[in-house]
Scaffold this motif. Structure first.
Motif, mmCIF file in Angstrom:
data_model
loop_
_atom_site.group_PDB
_atom_site.id
_atom_site.type_symbol
_atom_site.label_atom_id
_atom_site.label_comp_id
_atom_site.label_asym_id
_atom_site.label_seq_id
_atom_site.Cartn_x
_atom_site.Cartn_y
_atom_site.Cartn_z
ATOM 1 N N GLY A 1 1.023 -1.450 0.181
ATOM 2 C CA GLY A 1 -0.112 -0.668 -0.307
ATOM 3 C C GLY A 1 0.657 1.430 -0.388
ATOM 4 N N TYR B 1 -6.426 12.331 -6.995
ATOM 5 C CA TYR B 1 -5.101 12.084 -7.163
ATOM 6 C C TYR B 1 -4.840 11.656 -8.572
ATOM 7 N N ARG C 1 -9.505 10.310 -4.504
ATOM 8 C CA ARG C 1 -9.012 10.810 -2.714
ATOM 9 C C ARG C 1 -7.862 10.636 -2.768
ATOM 10 N N ASP D 1 -2.701 7.189 0.105
ATOM 11 C CA ASP D 1 -1.916 6.804 1.903
ATOM 12 C C ASP D 1 -0.734 6.233 1.323
ATOM 13 N N GLU E 1 0.576 9.619 0.944
ATOM 14 C CA GLU E 1 0.581 10.852 0.290
ATOM 15 C C GLU E 1 -0.258 11.258 1.355
HETATM 16 N N1 GLY Z 1 -0.207 5.150 -1.633
HETATM 17 C C1 GLY Z 1 -0.979 4.646 -3.270
HETATM 18 C C2 GLY Z 1 -2.354 4.770 -2.618
HETATM 19 O O1 GLY Z 1 -2.900 5.522 -1.587
HETATM 20 O O2 GLY Z 1 -3.594 4.310 -4.287
#
Ligand code: GLY
Ligand code: AMP
Length: 420
Positions: free
Chosen positions: A224, A267, A285, A288, A290
């Motif tokens: 992730g 994003y 959205r 995560d 980021e």
């Molecule tokens: N860090 C990649 C995502 O949130 O999809």
């Protein structure tokens, strides 16, 4: 105001922290939340698929505003469901969420509006897909359509690997698959580019680079996200202009021509090839990790920003940012992204002393009898904002050492491209 954040990760903890700072926020709720959100918000344990229970909770508790963190409820239509019950929501509707929910929707939009992206084909069964592979140059990218939690993307070096990928997808490894996508492999550097939109206009909301691979040197399986830094080293005025003109604006126009609009964070996952941006994927959205990395750079009151969006007044607000470099290191459970153990106590957290540019956001944690336990693969996010990336990383690593959690592992090289 009473605000509610939907979700339970580091992203949601950072959103709760930013909202709690607003002088206009009296109470924050997090559904379902984690041990970190529990310190500043009231955690409410509801199933995120049960829109009706969520709506009932919002109405009986007079929630003024809801922010939706993760993609699944967005793609499933939580925004219009709540809006139909007169609840103010920050997030894109079901149609706009197709930008993340269906890669094919996005690819077709790219085609229609000339948005630069990898060349692609869409296939309905493995026979068609395998026939197509005969004429391909490798590597090639095979993708499941629909949400696959960051999985469902195969970079294939040869035809055999591609056939395995096609078969795994059609066999339902990532849920029922009606279509697959085969696309050209783009060789360049990735960048995450964020905008916030009120349905009429938009503003840039920072850039970042995340490290998706589990091991140092960007090796091993996709996760992730093991860490991130902001801004991306590729950020420049010239590149921003290309991204906005060639990718973001045509996308928002495409949605308008479908008689809808985008409200929320958008994003764009980009590949920059020789200075030119190509769209790899959209997420509807914040990213995560980021989000945790970028939000500490925002000077504005987050509530003001979100309300400006919900009330379609984003043009009357200037976003202001700290010029600092922000870096996030994710502390994971040993074994992640494969098998790992949950319910391992995390001691020492309450002893950690943080300055006001330092944050520990919780992701997979839970509270039991006043003690904190791990509850997921990605457990804690150490985010430092400072004058340079090296200081941010050094201090993050120092804090992780201080915590000394025996079941944890993390990458020591987050930001290696921007730190000598
Ligand atoms: N860090 C990649 C995502 O949130 O999809
Ligand atoms: P996605 O879930 O579409 O973001 O893909 C996951 C990861 O696969 C991306 O972050 C890229 O690293 C890689 N990827 C996806 N599509 C391509 C492509 N067309 N060329 C090169 N790498 C890709």
């Amino acid at each position: 105001m009473k605000v509610a954040v939907i979700g339970s990760g580091g992203r949601e903890h950072s959103l709760c922290v930013a909202l709690k700072r607003s002088s206009n926020v009296n109470e924050v709720f997090c559904i379902p939340g984690n041990a970190g959100t529990n310190n500043i918000a009231k955690n409410i344990n509801l199933n995120l698929s049960d829109f009706e229970k969520i709506k009932d909770f919002f109405i009986s508790n007079k929630i003024d505003l809801a922010l939706i963190g993760p993609e699944k409820p967005l793609v499933d239509g939580i925004v219009e469901y709540l809006e139909n019950h007169n609840i103010k929501v920050f997030g894109p509707n079901k149609i706009a969420s197709q930008l993340e929910g269906s890669k094919i929707f996005t690819k077709n939009l790219c085609k229609k509006y000339n948005i630069p992206t990898a060349k692609f084909g869409i296939f309905k069964n493995s026979k068609e897909a395998v026939n197509f592979l005969d004429g391909c140059e490798f590597p090639i990218v095979v993708k499941a359509d629909g949400l696959a939690s960051g999985k469902g993307v195969y970079i294939c070096e040869d035809k055999n690997q591609s056939i395995t990928a096609v078969n795994e997808i059609f066999d339902g490894k990532f849920g029922k698959a009606e279509n697959i996508l085969i696309e050209e492999f783009l060789s360049g550097e990735e960048m995450s580019f964020f905008v916030i939109s009120d349905g009429r206009g938009y503003k840039k909301f920072g850039t970042a680079q995340d490290h998706k691979r589990v091991f140092e040197g960007d090796k091993g399986k996709n996760t992730g996200g093991m860490g991130a830094y902001s801004p991306s080293r590729l950020e420049s005025e010239d590149l921003d202009k290309k991204i906005l003109d060639k990718i973001i604006e045509p996308t928002l126009k495409g949605l308008r021509e479908l008689n809808t609009s985008f409200v929320g964070f958008l994003y764009a996952g980009l590949m920059i090839v020789k200075g030119e941006p190509y769209l790899i994927e959209y997420n509807v959205r914040m990213g995560d990790p980021e989000c945790q990395t970028i939000l500490p750079k925002l000077k504005n009151d987050l509530l003001d920003v979100v309300l400006a969006c919900v009330n379609q007044k984003l043009d009357s607000l200037d976003l202001e940012w700290y010029d600092d470099k922000s870096l996030c290191i994710v502390l994971c459970s040993k074994g992640y992204p494969d098998q790992f153990q949950n319910n391992i106590e995390i001691e020492n957290l309450d002893k950690m002393k943080l300055l006001n540019n330092e944050f520990i956001f919780h992701a997979g944690t839970k509270l039991d009898n006043g003690k904190i336990f791990s509850n997921g693969g990605r457990v804690l996010n150490f985010v430092i904002r400072s004058e340079n990336f090296k200081n941010s990383r050094d201090r993050g690593l120092q804090l992780i050492n201080e915590l000394d959690w025996k079941n944890g592992f993390y990458r020591k090289d987050i930001g290696f491209k921007v730190i000598d």
